[in-house]
Design a protein around this motif. Structure first.
Motif, PDB file in Angstrom:
ATOM      1  N   ASN A   8      -7.542 -13.562 -47.327  1.00 12.43           N
ATOM      2  CA  ASN A   8      -6.943 -12.407 -48.170  1.00 12.43           C
ATOM      3  C   ASN A   8      -7.061 -11.256 -47.209  1.00 12.43           C
ATOM      4  OD1 ASN A   8      -6.622 -13.973 -50.318  1.00 12.43           O
ATOM      5  ND2 ASN A   8      -8.746 -13.681 -51.473  1.00 12.43           N
ATOM      6  N   LYS A  12      -3.897  -8.827 -46.264  1.00 13.35           N
ATOM      7  CA  LYS A  12      -4.212  -7.376 -46.768  1.00 13.35           C
ATOM      8  C   LYS A  12      -3.787  -6.560 -45.339  1.00 13.35           C
ATOM      9  CE  LYS A  12      -6.981  -4.729 -49.561  1.00 13.35           C
ATOM     10  NZ  LYS A  12      -8.293  -4.336 -50.174  1.00 13.35           N
ATOM     11  N   PHE A 116       5.580 -21.693 -59.796  1.00  8.35           N
ATOM     12  CA  PHE A 116       4.569 -21.331 -59.301  1.00  8.35           C
ATOM     13  C   PHE A 116       3.221 -21.409 -59.898  1.00  8.35           C
ATOM     14  CE2 PHE A 116       4.082 -17.038 -60.496  1.00  8.35           C
ATOM     15  CZ  PHE A 116       5.395 -16.749 -61.055  1.00  8.35           C
ATOM     16  N   PHE A 117       2.155 -21.193 -59.352  1.00  8.02           N
ATOM     17  CA  PHE A 117       0.942 -21.179 -59.926  1.00  8.02           C
ATOM     18  C   PHE A 117       0.348 -19.890 -59.997  1.00  8.02           C
ATOM     19  CE2 PHE A 117      -3.735 -20.815 -58.219  1.00  8.02           C
ATOM     20  CZ  PHE A 117      -4.337 -21.448 -59.591  1.00  8.02           C
ATOM     21  N   ALA A 118       0.341 -19.252 -58.845  1.00 14.60           N
ATOM     22  CA  ALA A 118       0.030 -17.790 -59.089  1.00 14.60           C
ATOM     23  C   ALA A 118       0.883 -16.640 -58.362  1.00 14.60           C
ATOM     24  CB  ALA A 118      -1.319 -17.772 -58.662  1.00 14.60           C
ATOM     25  N   ARG A 119       0.821 -15.608 -58.379  1.00  4.86           N
ATOM     26  CA  ARG A 119       1.143 -14.475 -57.452  1.00  4.86           C
ATOM     27  C   ARG A 119       0.035 -13.595 -56.914  1.00  4.86           C
ATOM     28  NH1 ARG A 119       5.297  -9.840 -59.611  1.00  4.86           N
ATOM     29  NH2 ARG A 119       4.047  -8.173 -58.452  1.00  4.86           N
ATOM     30  N   HIS A 120      -0.037 -13.224 -55.846  1.00  8.21           N
ATOM     31  CA  HIS A 120      -0.927 -12.468 -55.248  1.00  8.21           C
ATOM     32  C   HIS A 120      -0.160 -11.519 -54.597  1.00  8.21           C
ATOM     33  CE1 HIS A 120      -4.535 -14.962 -55.424  1.00  8.21           C
ATOM     34  NE2 HIS A 120      -3.742 -15.968 -55.626  1.00  8.21           N
ATOM     35  N   ASP A 121      -0.534 -10.144 -54.750  1.00  3.89           N
ATOM     36  CA  ASP A 121      -0.086  -8.957 -54.102  1.00  3.89           C
ATOM     37  C   ASP A 121      -1.081  -8.502 -53.132  1.00  3.89           C
ATOM     38  OD1 ASP A 121       1.735  -9.422 -56.174  1.00  3.89           O
ATOM     39  OD2 ASP A 121       1.529  -7.441 -57.359  1.00  3.89           O
ATOM     40  N   PHE A 122      -0.357  -8.018 -51.821  1.00  2.00           N
ATOM     41  CA  PHE A 122      -1.034  -7.380 -51.167  1.00  2.00           C
ATOM     42  C   PHE A 122      -0.344  -6.258 -50.687  1.00  2.00           C
ATOM     43  CE2 PHE A 122      -2.028 -11.695 -50.486  1.00  2.00           C
ATOM     44  CZ  PHE A 122      -3.224 -12.029 -50.485  1.00  2.00           C
ATOM     45  N   ALA A 123      -0.844  -4.998 -51.180  1.00  2.00           N
ATOM     46  CA  ALA A 123      -0.070  -3.876 -50.897  1.00  2.00           C
ATOM     47  C   ALA A 123      -0.847  -2.723 -50.169  1.00  2.00           C
ATOM     48  CB  ALA A 123       0.536  -3.372 -52.148  1.00  2.00           C
TER      49      ALA A 123
ATOM     50  N   MET B  68      -1.784  -7.999 -63.113  1.00  2.00           N
ATOM     51  CA  MET B  68      -1.029  -7.382 -64.403  1.00  2.00           C
ATOM     52  C   MET B  68      -1.283  -7.798 -65.825  1.00  2.00           C
ATOM     53  SD  MET B  68       2.620  -8.729 -64.043  1.00  2.00           S
ATOM     54  CE  MET B  68       2.917  -9.601 -62.447  1.00  2.00           C
ATOM     55  N   PHE B  84       1.607 -16.829 -65.857  1.00  2.00           N
ATOM     56  CA  PHE B  84       1.169 -17.371 -64.447  1.00  2.00           C
ATOM     57  C   PHE B  84      -0.080 -16.592 -64.119  1.00  2.00           C
ATOM     58  CE2 PHE B  84       4.640 -14.130 -63.846  1.00  2.00           C
ATOM     59  CZ  PHE B  84       3.930 -13.437 -62.978  1.00  2.00           C
ATOM     60  N   LYS B  85      -0.484 -16.789 -62.989  1.00  2.00           N
ATOM     61  CA  LYS B  85      -1.774 -16.169 -62.578  1.00  2.00           C
ATOM     62  C   LYS B  85      -1.395 -14.953 -61.785  1.00  2.00           C
ATOM     63  CE  LYS B  85      -6.357 -17.779 -60.791  1.00  2.00           C
ATOM     64  NZ  LYS B  85      -6.782 -18.800 -60.192  1.00  2.00           N
ATOM     65  N   HIS B  86      -1.704 -14.018 -62.074  1.00  2.06           N
ATOM     66  CA  HIS B  86      -1.317 -12.804 -61.016  1.00  2.06           C
ATOM     67  C   HIS B  86      -2.704 -11.992 -60.643  1.00  2.06           C
ATOM     68  CE1 HIS B  86      -0.261  -8.410 -60.317  1.00  2.06           C
ATOM     69  NE2 HIS B  86       0.282  -9.308 -59.286  1.00  2.06           N
ATOM     70  N   ILE B  87      -2.754 -11.886 -59.295  1.00  2.75           N
ATOM     71  CA  ILE B  87      -3.957 -11.350 -58.687  1.00  2.75           C
ATOM     72  C   ILE B  87      -3.515 -10.106 -57.878  1.00  2.75           C
ATOM     73  CG2 ILE B  87      -6.226 -11.562 -57.356  1.00  2.75           C
ATOM     74  CD1 ILE B  87      -6.208 -14.418 -58.355  1.00  2.75           C
ATOM     75  N   ALA B  88      -4.082  -9.213 -57.945  1.00  3.51           N
ATOM     76  CA  ALA B  88      -3.584  -8.031 -56.907  1.00  3.51           C
ATOM     77  C   ALA B  88      -4.937  -7.717 -55.939  1.00  3.51           C
ATOM     78  CB  ALA B  88      -3.197  -6.740 -57.641  1.00  3.51           C
ATOM     79  N   HIS B  89      -4.608  -7.624 -54.842  1.00  4.78           N
ATOM     80  CA  HIS B  89      -5.676  -7.620 -53.817  1.00  4.78           C
ATOM     81  C   HIS B  89      -5.941  -6.052 -53.294  1.00  4.78           C
ATOM     82  CE1 HIS B  89      -6.331 -11.795 -53.502  1.00  4.78           C
ATOM     83  NE2 HIS B  89      -5.164 -12.047 -53.469  1.00  4.78           N
ATOM     84  N   ASP B 100       5.659  -3.871 -63.035  1.00  7.01           N
ATOM     85  CA  ASP B 100       5.506  -5.544 -62.961  1.00  7.01           C
ATOM     86  C   ASP B 100       5.776  -6.167 -64.265  1.00  7.01           C
ATOM     87  OD1 ASP B 100       5.372  -5.513 -60.215  1.00  7.01           O
ATOM     88  OD2 ASP B 100       3.079  -5.794 -60.424  1.00  7.01           O
TER      89      ASP B 100
END
Lengths: 214, 198
Positions: A8, A12, A116-123, B68, B84-89, B100
């Motif tokens: 992660n 990032k 899809f199972f999950a969405r991960h945002d790296f901003a 979100m 769905f699973k959403h994770i913002a890092h 979103d």
């Protein structure tokens, strides 16, 4: 080897080196880390929707010191010569396997994108959006990549998670076969036969594959 | 026994007493085990204070999540099951969640989004984000609907005009009969009726 927290942090960091927003899909060990099936992985498998996106990603990681690596000793010879073979970039013992649209003959289908199972945002400077493919698609894609430890990973998923939909896996394999991947059914069948020694798989799923192979 | 074996043995919901009896450890040792499981992400706790603590233990690691849908469920009365699973890092704000969530084009989620407008702090950021995601007029439309239905912070006039004159939008296939005036103003169909908001 890279752990989830390291991974992660790495994504990032990459997002702060990117020059445009990128969407990509994670499968293989990376997806397994996000699922929580394993603690660390050797390779970070990503698939991009266009060559331009992959190139932007490569520009960012080369700035960070990752260098191109040969496919020899990682993939079998026939896989290394495939036109859809990945580009490998490594630094230390971390390695990126970067594909575009196809993972060898298997494609990132619309079904996979929807499941899809999950969405991960790296901003950071720009955004890196990472979609994690479903566990069923991880199994199917690991069946076609045939690297060392791929079967161990499949076994790990099947023994940890009892809710694997073999319907989804076999349907997707049949759909991939119809769209031109003539080896997917054979690859999957081999994996299923090996798996049968450890987990219960209904005969009807083998039947589905054999019916199409005729 | 290593930590994974303990996670396998104790999978499910447990209290400190059930953990003690299953592992045949003393209460203090069980508390130490709980701490180790938590550090390895195999355990999350619920309760505390006056409530008895219940520990949720899983063989798969459980990670804390901010995304979100967490943002949406924090501020709406009607909680939504995430598709769905959403994770913002990174630093994820209400403005990001609005953009979103509206992009998903899901009616139930769109209704939930209305409650988020009262928590917007940076309207300019919201405008830039929605323009980037091609949904500026959709955001403006939902803001106006939110203003008619609930307490909502006022958007500065200059930014409102930018939303209104924007050419970025995603069309909705079906529209309800209510909110027609707002629909005309924003040149969009409104994907729900007044009754859906009750």
């Amino acid at each position: 080897m890279i752990t989830l927290d390291d991974q992660n942090a790495l994504f990032k960091l990459i997002s702060s080196y990117l020059r445009k927003d990128i969407i990509c899909w994670a499968f293989g060990g990376t997806a397994m880390l996000f699922y929580g099936y394993k603690d660390s992985t050797k390779d970070i498998d990503l698939i991009f929707e266009s060559v331009e996106d992959r190139d932007s990603f490569i520009t960012a990681i080369t700035e960070m010191g990752y260098a191109k690596k040969s496919l020899v000793n990682v993939y079998k010879e026939d896989k290394s010569k495939d036109k859809n073979a990945p580009l490998l970039y490594s630094r230390g013992d971390e390695r990126f396997d970067l594909f575009v649209k196809n993972i060898f003959r298997a494609e990132l289908s619309s079904g996979m994108k929807k499941r899809f199972f999950a969405r991960h945002d790296f901003a950071e400077k720009k955004s890196l959006i990472l979609y994690i493919v479903s566990k069923e698609d991880i199994i199917l894609l690991k069946s076609v990549t045939e690297r060392e430890k791929d079967f161990e990973d499949i076994l790990k998923i099947c023994t940890t998670d009892k809710n694997i939909s073999w319907d989804i896996i076999t349907d997707e394999a049949v759909s991939q076969y119809k769209s031109g991947d003539e080896f997917v059914l054979i690859d999957l069948e081999q994996v299923m036969l090996k798996l049968k020694k450890y987990v219960f798989i209904k005969q009807e799923y083998f039947g589905k594959l054999y019916k199409k192979q005729k | 026994m290593n930590i994974e074996e303990y996670a396998k043995l104790l999978e499910g919901r447990q209290t400190v007493d059930t953990i003690s009896s299953l592992t045949k450890l003393k209460k203090t040792s069980s508390l130490n085990l709980i701490s180790r499981l938590k550090k390895s992400h195999y355990l999350v706790k619920t309760g505390g204070g006056k409530q008895k603590r219940i520990y949720i233990i899983s063989q798969r690691k459980i990670f804390p999540e901010i995304g979100m849908f967490d943002m949406l469920n924090k501020y709406t009365k009607e909680k939504i099951v995430p598709p769905f699973k959403h994770i913002a890092h990174s630093n994820y704000k209400v403005e990001d969640a609005i953009a979103d969530l509206i992009s998903l084009k899901n009616t139930r989620i769109n209704i939930g989004v209305l409650s988020l407008f009262n928590h917007v702090k940076d309207w300019n950021y919201l405008y830039n984000l929605s323009k980037q995601k091609n949904i500026a007029r959709n955001v403006g439309l939902f803001y106006d609907i939110a203003r008619t239905r609930m307490k909502t912070r006022k958007m500065p006039e200059n930014i409102y005009k930018r939303f209104l004159n924007s050419k970025s939008f995603i069309p909705y296939a079906h529209g309800g009969n209510d909110f027609r005036e707002l629909g005309k103003k924003w040149k969009l169909k409104v994907p729900f009726n007044r009754v859906d908001l009750q």
